[in-house]
Design a protein around this motif. Structure first.
Motif, short mmCIF file in Angstrom:
data_model
loop_
_atom_site.label_atom_id
_atom_site.label_comp_id
_atom_site.label_asym_id
_atom_site.label_seq_id
_atom_site.Cartn_x
_atom_site.Cartn_y
_atom_site.Cartn_z
N ARG A 53 -14.94 14.77 84.44
CA ARG A 53 -14.00 15.50 84.90
C ARG A 53 -14.33 14.02 85.70
O ARG A 53 -13.12 13.83 87.34
CB ARG A 53 -15.49 15.99 86.34
N LEU A 54 -15.21 13.03 86.09
CA LEU A 54 -14.38 11.47 86.79
C LEU A 54 -13.06 11.15 86.55
O LEU A 54 -11.98 10.63 86.99
CB LEU A 54 -15.47 10.81 86.29
N TYR A 55 -12.65 11.54 85.26
CA TYR A 55 -11.64 10.79 84.52
C TYR A 55 -10.35 12.13 84.55
O TYR A 55 -9.43 11.70 83.26
CB TYR A 55 -11.53 10.33 83.41
N ASP A 56 -10.90 13.50 84.96
CA ASP A 56 -9.62 14.38 84.92
C ASP A 56 -8.17 14.06 85.31
O ASP A 56 -7.49 14.76 85.00
CB ASP A 56 -10.27 15.06 85.32
N PHE A 57 -7.81 12.27 86.39
CA PHE A 57 -6.67 12.76 86.08
C PHE A 57 -5.77 11.97 85.20
O PHE A 57 -4.76 11.41 86.09
CB PHE A 57 -6.34 11.38 87.90
N ALA A 58 -6.12 11.40 84.41
CA ALA A 58 -6.05 10.41 83.34
C ALA A 58 -4.80 11.30 82.88
O ALA A 58 -3.39 11.00 82.45
CB ALA A 58 -6.44 10.12 81.96
N THR A 190 -11.14 -8.09 88.09
CA THR A 190 -10.65 -8.20 89.21
C THR A 190 -10.85 -7.28 89.91
O THR A 190 -11.10 -7.01 91.13
CB THR A 190 -9.47 -8.69 88.91
N ILE A 191 -10.53 -5.64 89.52
CA ILE A 191 -10.77 -4.78 90.04
C ILE A 191 -11.82 -4.30 90.27
O ILE A 191 -12.65 -4.29 91.36
CB ILE A 191 -9.65 -2.99 89.38
N CYS A 192 -12.52 -4.40 89.26
CA CYS A 192 -14.06 -4.40 89.50
C CYS A 192 -15.05 -5.31 90.05
O CYS A 192 -15.65 -4.64 91.19
CB CYS A 192 -15.46 -4.26 87.93
N ALA A 193 -14.76 -6.40 90.44
CA ALA A 193 -14.70 -7.16 91.10
C ALA A 193 -15.10 -7.06 92.80
O ALA A 193 -15.31 -7.14 93.83
CB ALA A 193 -14.51 -8.59 90.94
N SER A 194 -13.91 -6.16 92.54
CA SER A 194 -13.49 -5.92 94.59
C SER A 194 -13.32 -4.41 95.34
O SER A 194 -13.01 -4.02 96.11
CB SER A 194 -12.12 -6.02 94.50
N SER A 195 -14.24 -4.16 94.45
CA SER A 195 -14.72 -2.33 94.44
C SER A 195 -15.11 -2.29 95.24
O SER A 195 -15.94 -1.07 95.50
CB SER A 195 -14.58 -1.75 92.56
N ARG A 259 -14.64 6.68 91.06
CA ARG A 259 -13.23 7.62 90.81
C ARG A 259 -11.47 6.53 91.48
O ARG A 259 -10.72 6.54 90.51
CB ARG A 259 -13.38 9.04 91.01
N ALA A 260 -11.31 6.36 92.44
CA ALA A 260 -10.55 5.54 92.86
C ALA A 260 -10.48 4.39 92.11
O ALA A 260 -8.96 3.77 92.08
CB ALA A 260 -10.69 5.32 94.61
N LEU A 266 -6.73 2.43 85.46
CA LEU A 266 -6.05 2.27 84.27
C LEU A 266 -4.59 2.62 84.57
O LEU A 266 -3.42 2.39 83.59
CB LEU A 266 -6.50 4.27 84.35
N GLN A 267 -4.44 2.50 85.40
CA GLN A 267 -2.82 1.88 85.72
C GLN A 267 -2.64 1.29 85.53
O GLN A 267 -1.20 0.19 85.14
CB GLN A 267 -2.71 2.15 88.15
N THR A 268 -3.51 -0.30 85.75
CA THR A 268 -3.47 -1.98 85.06
C THR A 268 -3.17 -1.18 84.00
O THR A 268 -2.50 -2.63 82.78
CB THR A 268 -4.45 -2.53 85.57
N CYS A 269 -4.16 -0.83 83.12
CA CYS A 269 -3.82 -0.42 81.74
C CYS A 269 -2.17 -0.35 81.05
O CYS A 269 -1.92 -0.85 80.69
CB CYS A 269 -4.99 0.54 80.96
#
Length: 277
Positions: A53-58, A190-195, A259-260, A266-269
């Motif tokens: 559910r957390l990743y259902d946007f993928a 980098t995303i994790c560090a700014s989250s 989730r954000a 995933l967008q970065t991937c």
């Protein structure tokens, strides 16, 4: 889901250069594998709760999503089928686990699966999952120079048998930097560090069999495991848990900040895979 796959295996095909793997969200235990289990709840206790559910946007990002509905207690598709430990010297669970993460026996004495039992489970569930992963990667590699495999996981934040203290929210695993190009893991970090959440790269969880067996950056396949501490997206009671207490319900509002961050990851991937083309 394609009709070519067994009913327990979901494959949602996308055209973007991203494969999202959900190996531990399943809770189904076929009746023939229930015999000998101590408790059904114990057998499902260590599932990666609500990750699907957390990743259902993928899928909406164009990713290919692969998920098994079968519980990891039946067979763990993220373990080396040869039996070699992914974390030598540290506590872990087997291809067909006989204990929970907390060390509780899953089976009544003498009811543990035999070598023959394990071979049958491997042929029935493990091999098809990995065949699907590899075939989808090959399909996407005919369209893209680079493909990212993102393996989704979660675990309770405090499990003394497996690790000391409280686990960081984001645990990025690339097997010491060998399963993906450094710019990709750096961008995710980098995303994790700014989250606003805590994170670590190649800490206690460096990536399981899926990440290690598929990640071949020199061949254009970049694999990353993301192990989430459950408290980051669900109201988790820290420490030991009991039946009726775990899992707690999925709460969209509570999960929204993580989730954000995962959406950005995933967008970065995808940006990375396209930029390497």
């Amino acid at each position: 889901m394609s009709s070519e796959h067994p009913d327990w295996l979901t494959v949602i095909r996308g055209e973007a250069p991203l494969v999202v793997s959900l190996p531990h969200t399943g809770t189904e235990i076929p009746p023939e594998y229930e015999r000998g289990l101590v408790l059904p709840w114990l057998a499902r206790k260590d599932a990666d709760w609500w990750i699907e559910r957390l990743y259902d946007f993928a899928a909406g990002l164009g990713a290919t999503v692969i998920r098994t509905a079968i519980s990891r207690t039946v067979i763990d598709v993220n373990r080396d089928p040869s039996g070699v430990s992914l974390y030598p010297g540290q506590a872990t669970t087997e291809l067909c686990p006989t204990t929970t993460f907390d060390g509780e026996p899953l089976y009544e004495p003498g009811a543990e699966p035999s070598a023959d039992d394990i071979a049958v489970r491997r042929a029935r569930f493990f091999d098809p999952y990995h065949t699907s992963l590899r075939s989808e990667i090959e399909r996407l590699r005919t369209q893209h120079a680079n493909v990212v495999v993102y393996d989704c996981h979660s675990i309770r934040s405090v499990i003394p048998r497996l690790f000391d203290g409280t686990l960081p929210h984001f645990n990025i695993g690339t097997n010491g930097g060998t399963t993906c190009a450094h710019p990709l893991s750096e961008a995710i970090e980098t995303i994790c560090a700014s989250s606003g959440f805590s994170h670590v790269v190649n800490g206690r969880f460096k990536g399981g069999y899926i990440t290690r067996s598929l990640g071949r950056p020199e061949a254009g396949v970049h694999a990353v495991q993301m192990e989430l501490a459950c408290r980051g997206y669900m109201k988790e009671p820290l420490g030991s848990v009991t039946e009726g207490q775990w899992p707690t319900p999925y709460d969209e509002a509570y999960a929204a900040p993580m989730r954000a961050a995962l959406t950005r990851i995933l967008q970065t991937c995808l940006t990375f895979a396209h930029s390497k083309a």
